[in-house]
Design an enzyme around this catalytic site. Structure first.
Site, PDB file in Angstrom:
ATOM      1  N   GLU A 166       0.804  -1.228   0.000  1.00 18.25           N
ATOM      2  CA  GLU A 166       0.000   0.000   0.000  1.00 18.25           C
ATOM      3  C   GLU A 166       0.834   1.274   0.000  1.00 18.25           C
ATOM      4  O   GLU A 166       0.644   2.159   0.855  1.00 18.25           O
ATOM      5  CB  GLU A 166      -0.986  -0.008   1.172  1.00 18.25           C
ATOM      6  N   GLU A 369      -5.347  -8.605   0.021  1.00 19.18           N
ATOM      7  CA  GLU A 369      -6.152  -8.222   1.188  1.00 19.18           C
ATOM      8  C   GLU A 369      -7.576  -7.958   0.740  1.00 19.18           C
ATOM      9  O   GLU A 369      -7.795  -7.385  -0.339  1.00 19.18           O
ATOM     10  CB  GLU A 369      -5.619  -6.946   1.867  1.00 19.18           C
TER      11      GLU A 369
HETATM   12  C1  BG6 Z   1      -4.614  -2.367   4.886  1.00 19.60           C
HETATM   13  C2  BG6 Z   1      -3.265  -2.653   5.475  1.00 19.60           C
HETATM   14  O1  BG6 Z   1      -4.672  -1.014   4.620  1.00 19.60           O
HETATM   15  O2  BG6 Z   1      -5.750  -2.584   5.655  1.00 19.60           O
HETATM   16  C3  BG6 Z   1      -3.280  -3.528   6.707  1.00 19.60           C
HETATM   17  O3  BG6 Z   1      -2.371  -3.144   4.518  1.00 19.60           O
HETATM   18  C4  BG6 Z   1      -4.465  -3.160   7.581  1.00 19.60           C
HETATM   19  O4  BG6 Z   1      -2.044  -3.396   7.346  1.00 19.60           O
HETATM   20  C5  BG6 Z   1      -5.734  -3.423   6.783  1.00 19.60           C
HETATM   21  O5  BG6 Z   1      -4.492  -3.794   8.810  1.00 19.60           O
HETATM   22  C6  BG6 Z   1      -7.014  -3.183   7.566  1.00 19.60           C
HETATM   23  O6  BG6 Z   1      -7.056  -1.874   8.053  1.00 19.60           O
HETATM   24  P1  BG6 Z   1      -7.233  -1.567   9.587  1.00 19.60           P
HETATM   25  O7  BG6 Z   1      -6.960  -0.118   9.703  1.00 19.60           O
HETATM   26  O8  BG6 Z   1      -8.627  -1.933   9.919  1.00 19.60           O
HETATM   27  O9  BG6 Z   1      -6.241  -2.386  10.321  1.00 19.60           O
END
Ligand code: BG6
Length: 470
Positions: A166, A369
């Site tokens: 990211e 993700e």
């Molecule tokens: C992504 C990241 O932006 O989202 C992760 O690569 C992150 O590291 C994930 O944990 C979920 O976001 P959050 O803020 O709910 O942890």
């Protein structure tokens, strides 16, 4: 388009789950590791820091065994740079190096493919102190040097490396916080793009592994069908997506965006040889994270400047950051669907994003993700009935299958996250995993691993290669 028959997921499709070092490992100052920027950043009140995480550093064998039981074909994790090179760009720490050998070997023991992120938000703090972070070109060499160590050590046993997780989110959010002024943000971004290109070239030189970027990519919808909003959506797409992928794949910046930078006097300084170096690094695939689509409207320069200033004054940084005067600003999507647990859900947006990426770049894709962050409830008999997560993932997997039927070459789906870990800004209360970890924000309890309902459901998905989503 609706199909009567969907194509099956390709053979060897990589079903699995994701994590990042600083959000799960803990052991933040053990075995020679030095602090990274995430260890020193201000933690939102009422949430835990990252010092203990879910103790994955010590319990990785137990965690990998559980992932194997779920039928994972891959596990995406990141290497902590400051565990491998505690001074950022100096001597290598053999204990840190050995740790990731052990993790990789443990994955292979179960036939799980390690998908290794080289850098996930955790720049060594010493590099931040010494150089002021990515705004300084010296970080490029430091990163390439660190990657050289990783390729030398793990290049013969890892098939898939991811460069930077990211970068777009880091630049847009952290860049704004760290540097404040736009020119420095785009300069830091330029350095990261160069570092990535050099790392990709080096990977090909030193190993047979494949390598690709891992930005957060999403389709951008126009708020209305007005021509101005359509143009705004194209412009935001350049900011949010193409600014990071065009340089990675083609070695060029999107032209209209570069013109906007130049017009505002914020264009990055590009030295002789930079664009050649950029062109020299080629990804073998694109990994991307997807949580939901964006929606924008056109905003004039005058209105945009005013709204941006007001948002910053009110500390509404999201609006402030996503308002680009004379170009576009983020707005709420009136067609957005929210689930009963309050999260936006847009699986069609995933299909749109997959189609756009494939049709634009024609490189194999992997989703690294996608997931549902919710404060799960542990029942007295130690169960977690997370039907909302199953529903969320089912809809997105179906969208993947539709995109595959559209002709997209997708080779893996690695939701966030394999097991519960610490969120980037909402502690452990917001959970994403298939495996529940028994700890609270400040009470570490016994950290017992507990299989959620989604664990059993995803096991069927992995076993049936995506044919059984019930
Ligand atoms: C992504 C990241 O932006 O989202 C992760 O690569 C992150 O590291 C994930 O944990 C979920 O976001 P959050 O803020 O709910 O942890």
């Amino acid at each position: 388009m609706d199909y009567r028959t969907l194509k099956p997921f390709p053979e060897g499709f990589l079903w699995g789950g994701s994590s990042s070092a600083y959000q799960c490992e803990g052991a933040w100052d053990e075995d020679g590791r030095t602090p990274a920027v995430c260890d020193t950043a201000e933690i939102p009140e009422g949430t835990t820091d990252y010092k203990v995480g879910i103790d994955h550093y010590h319990r990785f064998k137990e965690d990998i065994a559980l992932m194997a039981e779920m039928g994972f074909k891959e596990f995406r994790f990141s290497i902590s740079w400051s565990r491998i090179i505690p001074t950022g760009d100096g001597e290598v720490n053999p204990i840190g190096v050995q740790h990731y050998h052990d993790v990789i070997d443990e994955c292979h023991k179960y036939g799980i493919e390690p998908v290794v992120t080289l850098y996930h938000f955790d720049l060594p703090q010493c590099l931040q102190d010494r150089y002021g972070g990515w705004a300084d070109r010296q970080c490029i060499d430091a990163f390439v040097n660190y990657c050289r160590v990783c390729f030398k050590e793990y290049g013969s046993k890892v098939k898939y490396f991811l460069t930077i997780n990211e970068q777009n989110m880091m630049v847009i959010y952290q860049g704004y916080r760290d540097y404040g002024d736009e020119k420095t943000i785009w300069q830091a971004n330029h350095h990261m793009l160069l570092a990535q290109a050099k790392a990709m070239a080096l990977c090909h030189e030193m190993t047979d592994a494949k390598i690709g970027p891992a930005p957060n990519i999403t389709a951008i919808y126009p708020a209305t069908s007005s021509p101005a909003d359509n143009l705004a959506a194209m412009d935001m797409d350049q900011f949010r997506n193409r600014l990071f992928l065009d340089p990675a794949v083609f070695g060029t910046y999107p032209e209209a965006l570069m013109q906007w930078f130049t017009d505002r006097g914020v264009a990055p300084e590009i030295l002789d040889g930079d664009m050649e170096a950029m062109k020299n690094g080629h990804p073998d695939f694109i990994a991307f994270n997807y949580y939901g689509a964006g929606c924008v409207r056109y905003v004039s320069t005058e209105e945009g400047e005013k709204l941006k200033a007001e948002a910053v004054e009110k500390k509404d940084f999201m609006t402030g950051l996503m308002t680009y005067p004379g170009l576009a600003m983020n707005v709420k999507n009136t067609n957005a669907v929210y689930t009963s647990y309050g999260m936006g859900i847009d699986p069609i947006g995933l299909r749109v994003t997959l189609r756009q990426l494939w049709e634009r770049y024609h490189l194999p894709l992997i989703i690294t993700e996608n997931g549902c962050g919710v404060p799960d409830t542990l029942t007295e008999d130690e169960k977690v009935h997370d039907d909302y997560r199953i529903d969320y993932l089912r809809q997105h997997i179906k969208a993947c299958q539709e995109a595959i039927t559209d002709g997209v070459e997708l080779f893996g789906y690695s939701p966030w996250s394999a097991f519960d870990l610490i969120s980037t800004h909402q502690g452990i209360t917001k959970r994403y995993g298939f495996i529940y970890v028994n700890r609270d924000e400040f009470d570490l309890k016994d950290m017992k691993r507990i299989r959620k309902d989604s664990f059993y459901w995803f096991r069927k998905v992995c076993e049936s290669n995506g044919a059984d989503l019930d």
